[in-house]
Design a protein around this motif. Structure first.
Motif, PDB file in Angstrom:
ATOM      1  N   TYR A 280       0.811  -1.211   0.000  1.00 29.64           N
ATOM      2  CA  TYR A 280       0.000   0.000   0.000  1.00 29.64           C
ATOM      3  C   TYR A 280       0.851   1.271   0.000  1.00 29.64           C
ATOM      4  CZ  TYR A 280      -4.452  -2.393   0.618  1.00 29.64           C
ATOM      5  OH  TYR A 280      -5.577  -3.165   0.428  1.00 29.64           O
ATOM      6  N   PHE A 281       2.128   1.140   0.316  1.00 27.68           N
ATOM      7  CA  PHE A 281       2.993   2.306   0.307  1.00 27.68           C
ATOM      8  C   PHE A 281       3.854   2.386  -0.955  1.00 27.68           C
ATOM      9  CE2 PHE A 281       2.443   1.597   4.994  1.00 27.68           C
ATOM     10  CZ  PHE A 281       1.645   2.711   5.199  1.00 27.68           C
ATOM     11  N   ALA A 282       3.629   1.454  -1.896  1.00 19.68           N
ATOM     12  CA  ALA A 282       4.315   1.490  -3.190  1.00 19.68           C
ATOM     13  C   ALA A 282       3.382   2.145  -4.197  1.00 19.68           C
ATOM     14  CB  ALA A 282       4.691   0.084  -3.641  1.00 19.68           C
ATOM     15  N   PHE A 283       3.818   3.195  -4.851  1.00 20.61           N
ATOM     16  CA  PHE A 283       2.965   3.958  -5.760  1.00 20.61           C
ATOM     17  C   PHE A 283       2.436   3.052  -6.877  1.00 20.61           C
ATOM     18  CE2 PHE A 283       2.327   6.973  -9.334  1.00 20.61           C
ATOM     19  CZ  PHE A 283       1.366   7.770  -8.730  1.00 20.61           C
ATOM     20  N   GLY A 284       1.125   2.882  -6.920  1.00 15.80           N
ATOM     21  CA  GLY A 284       0.519   2.021  -7.933  1.00 15.80           C
ATOM     22  C   GLY A 284       0.357   0.583  -7.509  1.00 15.80           C
ATOM     23  N   GLY A 285       1.003   0.191  -6.411  1.00 16.59           N
ATOM     24  CA  GLY A 285       0.846  -1.159  -5.886  1.00 16.59           C
ATOM     25  C   GLY A 285       1.651  -2.219  -6.613  1.00 16.59           C
ATOM     26  N   CYS A 286       1.751  -3.387  -5.971  1.00 13.32           N
ATOM     27  CA  CYS A 286       2.448  -4.537  -6.532  1.00 13.32           C
ATOM     28  C   CYS A 286       1.676  -5.791  -6.132  1.00 13.32           C
ATOM     29  CB  CYS A 286       3.880  -4.615  -6.017  1.00 13.32           C
ATOM     30  SG  CYS A 286       4.726  -6.161  -6.422  1.00 13.32           S
ATOM     31  N   PRO A 287       1.423  -6.722  -7.067  1.00 15.40           N
ATOM     32  CA  PRO A 287       0.598  -7.888  -6.763  1.00 15.40           C
ATOM     33  C   PRO A 287       1.356  -9.119  -6.265  1.00 15.40           C
ATOM     34  CG  PRO A 287       1.040  -7.849  -9.104  1.00 15.40           C
ATOM     35  CD  PRO A 287       1.766  -6.665  -8.510  1.00 15.40           C
ATOM     36  N   ARG A 288       2.656  -9.013  -6.011  1.00 18.14           N
ATOM     37  CA  ARG A 288       3.451 -10.210  -5.717  1.00 18.14           C
ATOM     38  C   ARG A 288       3.063 -10.906  -4.423  1.00 18.14           C
ATOM     39  NH1 ARG A 288       9.846  -9.343  -6.650  1.00 18.14           N
ATOM     40  NH2 ARG A 288       9.866 -11.562  -6.109  1.00 18.14           N
ATOM     41  N   LYS A 289       2.580 -10.148  -3.436  1.00 22.64           N
ATOM     42  CA  LYS A 289       2.203 -10.719  -2.139  1.00 22.64           C
ATOM     43  C   LYS A 289       3.327 -11.567  -1.553  1.00 22.64           C
ATOM     44  CE  LYS A 289      -2.812 -10.665  -2.881  1.00 22.64           C
ATOM     45  NZ  LYS A 289      -3.053  -9.618  -1.866  1.00 22.64           N
ATOM     46  N   GLU A 290       4.501 -10.965  -1.457  1.00 22.90           N
ATOM     47  CA  GLU A 290       5.632 -11.633  -0.823  1.00 22.90           C
ATOM     48  C   GLU A 290       5.357 -11.787   0.671  1.00 22.90           C
ATOM     49  OE1 GLU A 290       9.245 -12.335  -2.434  1.00 22.90           O
ATOM     50  OE2 GLU A 290       7.427 -12.963  -3.460  1.00 22.90           O
ATOM     51  N   PHE A 291       5.782 -12.903   1.232  1.00 19.86           N
ATOM     52  CA  PHE A 291       5.581 -13.123   2.660  1.00 19.86           C
ATOM     53  C   PHE A 291       6.437 -12.159   3.483  1.00 19.86           C
ATOM     54  CE2 PHE A 291       4.124 -17.488   1.448  1.00 19.86           C
ATOM     55  CZ  PHE A 291       2.874 -17.416   2.056  1.00 19.86           C
ATOM     56  N   GLN A 292       5.874 -11.737   4.623  1.00 18.65           N
ATOM     57  CA  GLN A 292       6.634 -10.966   5.608  1.00 18.65           C
ATOM     58  C   GLN A 292       7.459 -11.945   6.440  1.00 18.65           C
ATOM     59  OE1 GLN A 292       6.577  -7.771   5.423  1.00 18.65           O
ATOM     60  NE2 GLN A 292       4.538  -6.910   5.222  1.00 18.65           N
ATOM     61  N   TYR A 293       8.590 -11.484   6.955  1.00 16.78           N
ATOM     62  CA  TYR A 293       9.464 -12.324   7.772  1.00 16.78           C
ATOM     63  C   TYR A 293       9.395 -11.855   9.223  1.00 16.78           C
ATOM     64  CZ  TYR A 293      11.233 -12.813   3.014  1.00 16.78           C
ATOM     65  OH  TYR A 293      11.312 -12.991   1.652  1.00 16.78           O
ATOM     66  N   TRP A 294       9.191 -12.826  10.128  1.00 16.39           N
ATOM     67  CA  TRP A 294       8.934 -12.498  11.529  1.00 16.39           C
ATOM     68  C   TRP A 294       9.973 -13.125  12.454  1.00 16.39           C
ATOM     69  CZ3 TRP A 294       5.002  -9.170  12.707  1.00 16.39           C
ATOM     70  CH2 TRP A 294       4.093  -8.905  11.678  1.00 16.39           C
ATOM     71  N   ARG A 295      10.635 -12.289  13.234  1.00 14.41           N
ATOM     72  CA  ARG A 295      11.478 -12.787  14.309  1.00 14.41           C
ATOM     73  C   ARG A 295      10.583 -13.407  15.384  1.00 14.41           C
ATOM     74  NH1 ARG A 295      16.347 -13.267  12.121  1.00 14.41           N
ATOM     75  NH2 ARG A 295      17.591 -11.355  12.030  1.00 14.41           N
ATOM     76  N   GLU A 296      11.055 -14.468  16.000  1.00 18.79           N
ATOM     77  CA  GLU A 296      10.262 -15.107  17.054  1.00 18.79           C
ATOM     78  C   GLU A 296      10.060 -14.177  18.249  1.00 18.79           C
ATOM     79  OE1 GLU A 296      10.798 -19.884  16.527  1.00 18.79           O
ATOM     80  OE2 GLU A 296      12.363 -18.859  17.685  1.00 18.79           O
ATOM     81  N   ILE A 297      10.961 -13.251  18.454  1.00 16.45           N
ATOM     82  CA  ILE A 297      10.838 -12.323  19.578  1.00 16.45           C
ATOM     83  C   ILE A 297       9.671 -11.353  19.382  1.00 16.45           C
ATOM     84  CG2 ILE A 297      12.352 -10.469  18.722  1.00 16.45           C
ATOM     85  CD1 ILE A 297      13.510 -10.338  21.583  1.00 16.45           C
ATOM     86  N   TRP A 298       9.161 -11.246  18.141  1.00 20.77           N
ATOM     87  CA  TRP A 298       8.006 -10.383  17.845  1.00 20.77           C
ATOM     88  C   TRP A 298       6.685 -11.130  18.034  1.00 20.77           C
ATOM     89  CZ3 TRP A 298      10.359  -8.666  12.516  1.00 20.77           C
ATOM     90  CH2 TRP A 298      11.465  -7.843  12.749  1.00 20.77           C
ATOM     91  N   LEU A 299       6.773 -12.405  18.396  1.00 13.91           N
ATOM     92  CA  LEU A 299       5.588 -13.249  18.486  1.00 13.91           C
ATOM     93  C   LEU A 299       5.507 -13.889  19.868  1.00 13.91           C
ATOM     94  CD1 LEU A 299       6.210 -15.148  15.126  1.00 13.91           C
ATOM     95  CD2 LEU A 299       4.783 -13.111  15.429  1.00 13.91           C
ATOM     96  N   LYS A 300       4.320 -14.363  20.206  1.00 12.31           N
ATOM     97  CA  LYS A 300       4.174 -15.170  21.406  1.00 12.31           C
ATOM     98  C   LYS A 300       3.255 -16.343  21.093  1.00 12.31           C
ATOM     99  CE  LYS A 300       0.862 -11.781  23.273  1.00 12.31           C
ATOM    100  NZ  LYS A 300       0.572 -10.868  24.428  1.00 12.31           N
ATOM    101  N   ARG A 301       3.635 -17.483  21.621  1.00 12.34           N
ATOM    102  CA  ARG A 301       2.902 -18.724  21.370  1.00 12.34           C
ATOM    103  C   ARG A 301       1.531 -18.684  22.046  1.00 12.34           C
ATOM    104  NH1 ARG A 301       6.761 -21.943  22.279  1.00 12.34           N
ATOM    105  NH2 ARG A 301       7.115 -23.055  20.310  1.00 12.34           N
ATOM    106  N   VAL A 302       0.502 -19.168  21.341  1.00 20.59           N
ATOM    107  CA  VAL A 302      -0.845 -19.242  21.899  1.00 20.59           C
ATOM    108  C   VAL A 302      -1.172 -20.699  22.165  1.00 20.59           C
ATOM    109  CG1 VAL A 302      -3.301 -18.817  21.494  1.00 20.59           C
ATOM    110  CG2 VAL A 302      -1.585 -17.174  20.676  1.00 20.59           C
ATOM    111  N   ASN A 303      -1.503 -21.030  23.402  1.00 15.74           N
ATOM    112  CA  ASN A 303      -1.822 -22.414  23.770  1.00 15.74           C
ATOM    113  C   ASN A 303      -3.220 -22.761  23.296  1.00 15.74           C
ATOM    114  OD1 ASN A 303       0.633 -22.804  25.065  1.00 15.74           O
ATOM    115  ND2 ASN A 303      -0.133 -21.871  26.957  1.00 15.74           N
TER     116      ASN A 303
END
Length: 303
Positions: A280-303
């Protein structure tokens, strides 16, 4: 021209090989060994690829040569023949590799496999050198031509016409980048921390596990002044996922960089199902839908 939701059949491998040059490409776009498993099978067209972002050596928007490339559903590269690269890039398909079909999807009984010695004979390359890999991602610069701002706007109107975006989405892809550029002149909008040495956390998350993205304030405390954790950028677009829950798609332990074709090792990181870059911040958009990469420290496990 093929249309969204149209059923198409990937042509037999032998037919596709006849379209390729000595580099294993058609109009500069490689046909990769990972694509063989889809030969002689039927899929729906997701969209025509009017443009794509290219990160080689810097980021820019470009159009494919002959403008005849499509996405089929959400078919992605397994990385099997590229030493297990885990980026899971969306695969580009030239129209010459596809044929329209009618009726409902049917069971495919033909064997579309190919022996490794035949692959070598037909020059389906996977490397440029010992250190640099050869794939659709690393070769995009050779398969595309850069677009001007005027051409990007024209492409966006075309995307609306063929159904890739609706009017509201198109307006967002025009206005959001302009507004962001204006705001950044006033103050920096990029997430940044204050650390010189960033922490890490080992969760050993596995595919199928449910996780919750930590709050934005929590993530900021893990970033350095460049907005990175151990070299991995927390992109502004990722902020919208904070507080939400997702399943782990796969671990991210190694990946090929588009900008230089080299494989790098990645630690304590995962890819989440359905969490892709919407540009959404690329002028005109891009359809590639590349995956985002997430450090485990940015996440928490849900039981």
């Amino acid at each position: 021209m093929l249309k969204p939701n149209q059923l198409v059949k990937v042509r037999p491998l032998k037919q596709i090989l006849h379209t390729l040059d000595t580099e294993g490409c058609l109009d500069g776009l490689p046909f990769m060994p990972e694509m063989i498993e889809y030969c002689e099978k039927i899929f729906r067209v997701a969209s025509k690829v009017e443009k794509t972002c290219v990160d080689n050596p810097t980021m820019y928007m470009a159009e494919f040569r002959n403008n005849d490339v499509y996405f089929l559903e959400d078919l992605r590269c397994s990385g099997l023949f590229h030493d297990g690269c885990q980026r899971a890039c969306r695969i580009f398909w030239k129209e010459s590799w596809l044929e329209p079909v009618s009726g409902i999807k049917s069971e495919i009984t033909e064997d579309s496999s190919i022996h490794s010695d035949e692959m070598d004979k037909q020059k389906l390359r996977t490397r440029q050198t010992d250190e640099i890999y050869f794939c659709q991602s690393t070769w995009l610069r050779n398969a595309t031509k850069p677009l001007s701002a005027k051409e990007k706007i024209f492409k966006l109107f075309t995307d609306v016409k063929i159904g890739t975006y609706n009017i509201i989405e198109a307006l967002k892809l025009l206005l959001f980048p302009l507004l962001r550029k204006l705001v950044r002149k006033i103050r920096d909008q990029h997430p940044r921390g204050n650390l010189t040495k960033t922490p890490e956390e080992v969760l050993n998350l596995q595919p199928g596990e449910v996780v919750e993205v930590r709050s934005f304030d929590e993530i900021i405390t893990t970033l350095d002044k460049r907005g990175k954790n151990k070299g991995l950028l927390f992109d502004p677009e990722m902020k919208i996922f904070c507080g939400k829950r997702f399943k782990v798609r796969n671990r991210l332990e190694k990946m090929i960089l588009e900008r230089n074709g080299k494989m790098i090792e990645v630690k304590n990181s995962v890819i989440l199902e359905g969490v892709t870059c919407e540009c959404y911040f690329a002028f005109g958009g891009c359809p590639r839908k590349e995956f985002q990469y997430w450090r485990e420290i940015w996440l928490k496990r849900v039981n």
